[in-house]
Design an enzyme around this catalytic site. Structure first.
Site, PDB file in Angstrom:
ATOM      1  CE  LYS A   1       1.944   0.898  -2.802  1.00 22.48           C
ATOM      2  NZ  LYS A   1       1.981   0.598  -4.249  1.00 22.48           N
TER       3      LYS A   1
ATOM      4  NE  ARG B   1       2.782  -3.863  -1.181  1.00 22.67           N
ATOM      5  CZ  ARG B   1       1.827  -3.732  -2.094  1.00 22.67           C
ATOM      6  NH1 ARG B   1       1.839  -4.480  -3.190  1.00 22.67           N
ATOM      7  NH2 ARG B   1       0.852  -2.873  -1.940  1.00 22.67           N
TER       8      ARG B   1
ATOM      9  CD  GLU C   1       6.415  -2.164 -10.882  1.00 18.20           C
ATOM     10  OE1 GLU C   1       5.200  -2.125 -10.619  1.00 18.20           O
ATOM     11  OE2 GLU C   1       7.280  -2.308 -10.015  1.00 18.20           O
TER      12      GLU C   1
HETATM   13  C1  LIG Z   1       1.455  -0.179  -5.273  1.00 18.69           C
HETATM   14  C2  LIG Z   1       2.143  -0.546  -6.530  1.00 18.69           C
HETATM   15  C3  LIG Z   1       1.630  -1.518  -7.408  1.00 18.69           C
HETATM   16  C4  LIG Z   1       0.288  -2.173  -7.204  1.00 18.69           C
HETATM   17  O1  LIG Z   1       0.233  -2.961  -6.072  1.00 18.69           O
HETATM   18  P1  LIG Z   1      -1.168  -3.417  -5.470  1.00 18.69           P
HETATM   19  O2  LIG Z   1      -0.787  -4.113  -4.221  1.00 18.69           O
HETATM   20  O3  LIG Z   1      -1.790  -4.336  -6.444  1.00 18.69           O
HETATM   21  O4  LIG Z   1      -1.971  -2.193  -5.266  1.00 18.69           O
HETATM   22  C5  LIG Z   1       2.377  -1.849  -8.524  1.00 18.69           C
HETATM   23  N1  LIG Z   1       3.552  -1.243  -8.797  1.00 18.69           N
HETATM   24  C6  LIG Z   1       4.066  -0.289  -7.992  1.00 18.69           C
HETATM   25  C7  LIG Z   1       5.356   0.336  -8.354  1.00 18.69           C
HETATM   26  C8  LIG Z   1       3.374   0.075  -6.841  1.00 18.69           C
HETATM   27  O5  LIG Z   1       3.894   1.023  -6.050  1.00 18.69           O
END
Ligand SMILES: *Cc1c(COP(=O)(O)O)cnc(C)c1O
Length: 341
Positions: free
Chosen positions: A184, A82, A220
């Protein structure tokens, strides 16, 4: 190895410096070999790319002690992949997957005394990140980059059990279609701060973001993906190109289908459907699943049947199964657990 003198069950979710961190530098088109260092400070140009134009991305994962005393982490290969996707979208050099995983292993091993003991509820949070470090004044990518990885012990996310939370439908958007919602990037968080502070001031725990184009579909929250359970027991998660692909959510969907034998769907989820759902949860590394008890849409309340005191039954089963796998109480699917020590 003697553990650090920390009251494990009473630490919060804050930064506690540990002994070692990993640093690698990208210069003249190549990564150096990197090193574990003790200095927790960074010195950079006042004009560094990250400071001017937010050229930075990050990851988050955890290491913890299993029931049989091993130190492990959960699916670091997916964090590495990722981060590669994030770097490509931000015109940053990729840090190779195998090196990323090695940096996780080495840094956790070097900070073994900060890995909380089994049963404490606490874990060692691992934060890999990369940023443009060379000076940039015209808008363009930096030339030099730094990849760093540090860890910090964090307390149990839920003190005294996972109580359902209340969220609101946000009037702000998190991610544009064809934007950066799927990576991210630090910038996604900077621009969510206003909305989350506003939500907190009004008594809500989180924002539910809808799709920016039509405001009809659930995306989300600021930092966690949604999982819903329909009244006939199907586990549903929203599908959209602007959702960050949560590793926890992907793992929970696998657990639902392959281990618990539930029906699963990844598809667009209309906000209109939410009122008919039986259960709702937020998934991410920090809490695994936070049950949602109530969604408030401009004064209209949607209350899920499990109420405000406990998780719904399917959410609970998903939570217990995934945390059981992580803690070594249940057998893990191939490749999910990386043993560090
Ligand atoms: C990091 C993140 C998540 C959760 O991801 P995980 O890999 O399960 O920790 C969900 N939504 C956003 C916007 C994120 O930055």
């Amino acid at each position: 190895m003697e553990k650090a003198n920390i009251d494990w069950s009473n630490i919060g979710f804050g930064y506690i410096p540990t002994d070692k961190r990993f640093v690698a530098n990208y210069k003249n088109g190549a990564w150096d070999e990197g090193a574990l260092i003790t200095d927790d400070k960074i010195v950079m140009s006042e004009c560094a790319g990250v400071l001017q134009y937010a050229q930075t991305c990050f990851e988050g994962l955890k290491a913890y002690t299993t029931e049989d005393g091993h130190i492990v982490c959960f699916r670091p290969d997916l964090n590495a992949e990722r981060m590669i996707d994030s770097c490509k979208r931000l015109e940053m050099p990729v840090f190779p997957k195998e090196r990323f995983i090695q940096a996780v292993v080495d840094t956790v091993a070097a900070n073994e005394r900060f890995v909380p003991p089994y049963g404490s509820g606490a874990t060692l949070y691992i934060r890999p990140y990369m940023f443009g470090i060379s000076p940039v004044i015209g808008v363009k990518p930096a030339e030099d980059y730094q990849f760093r990885l540090f860890c910090t012990p964090v307390g149990p996310y839920f003190k005294g059990g996972a109580k359902p939370i209340t969220i609101r439908v946000s009037d702000y958007d998190r991610a544009a279609p064809h934007g950066t919602g799927h990576i991210k990037a630090g910038l996604n968080y900077a621009m969510s701060l206003f909305a989350i502070q506003d939500a907190h001031e009004k008594g809500f725990d989180e924002n539910m973001y809808l799709d920016a184009a039509t405001r009809t579909k659930v995306e989300e929250t600021g930092g966690a993906n949604f999982i819903f359970v329909t009244k006939d027991g199907t586990v549903v998660t929203p599908k959209s190109d602007s959702i960050l692909p949560s590793i926890t959510r992907r793992s929970l969907m696998y657990v639902a289908k392959e281990i618990l034998g539930l029906k699963t769907e990844e598809r667009p989820v209309y906000f209109e459907e939410v009122k008919d759902m039986a259960e709702c949860g937020l998934c991410g590394t920090a809490a695994v699943i936070s049950p949602v008890g109530k969604v408030v849409d401009h004064g209209n309340e949607i209350c899920f049947p499990a109420g405000m005191e406990e998780m719904g039954p399917v959410t609970k089963k998903l939570y217990d199964t995934l945390t059981g796998i992580q803690m070594g109480r249940l057998e893990a699917p191939e490749g999910w657990i990386k043993v560090i020590k």
